[in-house]
Scaffold this motif. Structure first.
Motif, PDB file in Angstrom:
ATOM      1  N   THR A 119       0.834  -1.206   0.000  1.00  0.00           N
ATOM      2  CA  THR A 119       0.000   0.000   0.000  1.00  0.00           C
ATOM      3  C   THR A 119       0.865   1.251   0.000  1.00  0.00           C
ATOM      4  O   THR A 119       0.608   2.196  -0.751  1.00  0.00           O
ATOM      5  CB  THR A 119      -0.957  -0.020   1.205  1.00  0.00           C
ATOM      6  N   SER A 120       1.921   1.257   0.807  1.00  0.00           N
ATOM      7  CA  SER A 120       2.842   2.407   0.832  1.00  0.00           C
ATOM      8  C   SER A 120       3.522   2.594  -0.516  1.00  0.00           C
ATOM      9  O   SER A 120       3.645   3.716  -1.007  1.00  0.00           O
ATOM     10  CB  SER A 120       3.903   2.221   1.914  1.00  0.00           C
ATOM     11  N   THR A 121       3.944   1.500  -1.113  1.00  0.00           N
ATOM     12  CA  THR A 121       4.584   1.571  -2.435  1.00  0.00           C
ATOM     13  C   THR A 121       3.630   2.169  -3.459  1.00  0.00           C
ATOM     14  O   THR A 121       3.993   3.059  -4.231  1.00  0.00           O
ATOM     15  CB  THR A 121       5.059   0.171  -2.891  1.00  0.00           C
ATOM     16  N   PHE A 122       2.383   1.702  -3.440  1.00  0.00           N
ATOM     17  CA  PHE A 122       1.380   2.225  -4.365  1.00  0.00           C
ATOM     18  C   PHE A 122       1.188   3.732  -4.174  1.00  0.00           C
ATOM     19  O   PHE A 122       1.188   4.495  -5.142  1.00  0.00           O
ATOM     20  CB  PHE A 122       0.039   1.504  -4.177  1.00  0.00           C
ATOM     21  N   THR A 123       1.026   4.171  -2.922  1.00  0.00           N
ATOM     22  CA  THR A 123       0.776   5.596  -2.694  1.00  0.00           C
ATOM     23  C   THR A 123       1.993   6.446  -3.053  1.00  0.00           C
ATOM     24  O   THR A 123       1.835   7.576  -3.509  1.00  0.00           O
ATOM     25  CB  THR A 123       0.323   5.884  -1.247  1.00  0.00           C
TER      26      THR A 123
END
Length: 113
Positions: free
Chosen positions: A66-70
């Protein structure tokens, strides 16, 4: 409930439940109905939605994905709020697409213990 008390907490609780169930169209419909009846709450009602969606993705796919996506999509939170205000179909399409993107990233990212 008195007119002095906000109905916003009830909406946010409902949105949380719907997003956690991946019911994106229903979440956007609940939001749209709420802001139609309470137009001055649009900002306060939409502001927590990206967090709620991100939290759902983190629980489902892990915080690293999720952090990578954001980080890859720096306007993500604004895109979520924009889609939410465009209507249920736009929000459901964006949330479903982003969920798929996070799922793909999750396949390549090591989960943090």
């Amino acid at each position: 409930m008195s007119a002095m008390h906000s109905e916003l907490p009830g909406l946010l609780k409902n949105l949380t439940a719907l997003i956690e169930a991946s019911k994106y169209t229903e979440a956007a419909e609940a939001y749209a109905a709420f802001v139609k009846e309470h137009p001055t709450t649009r900002f306060l009602a939409s502001e927590p939605v990206p967090f709620k969606l991100g939290d759902h993705f983190a629980k489902k796919f892990g915080s690293s994905a999720t952090s990578t996506f954001t980080l890859q999509h720096i306007t993500w939170a604004e895109d979520v709020k924009k889609a939410l205000n465009e209507g249920p179909a736009a929000f459901a399409e964006l949330a479903t697409r982003d969920e798929g993107r996070v799922a793909e990233i999750a396949k390549t990212v090591k989960k943090v213990a």
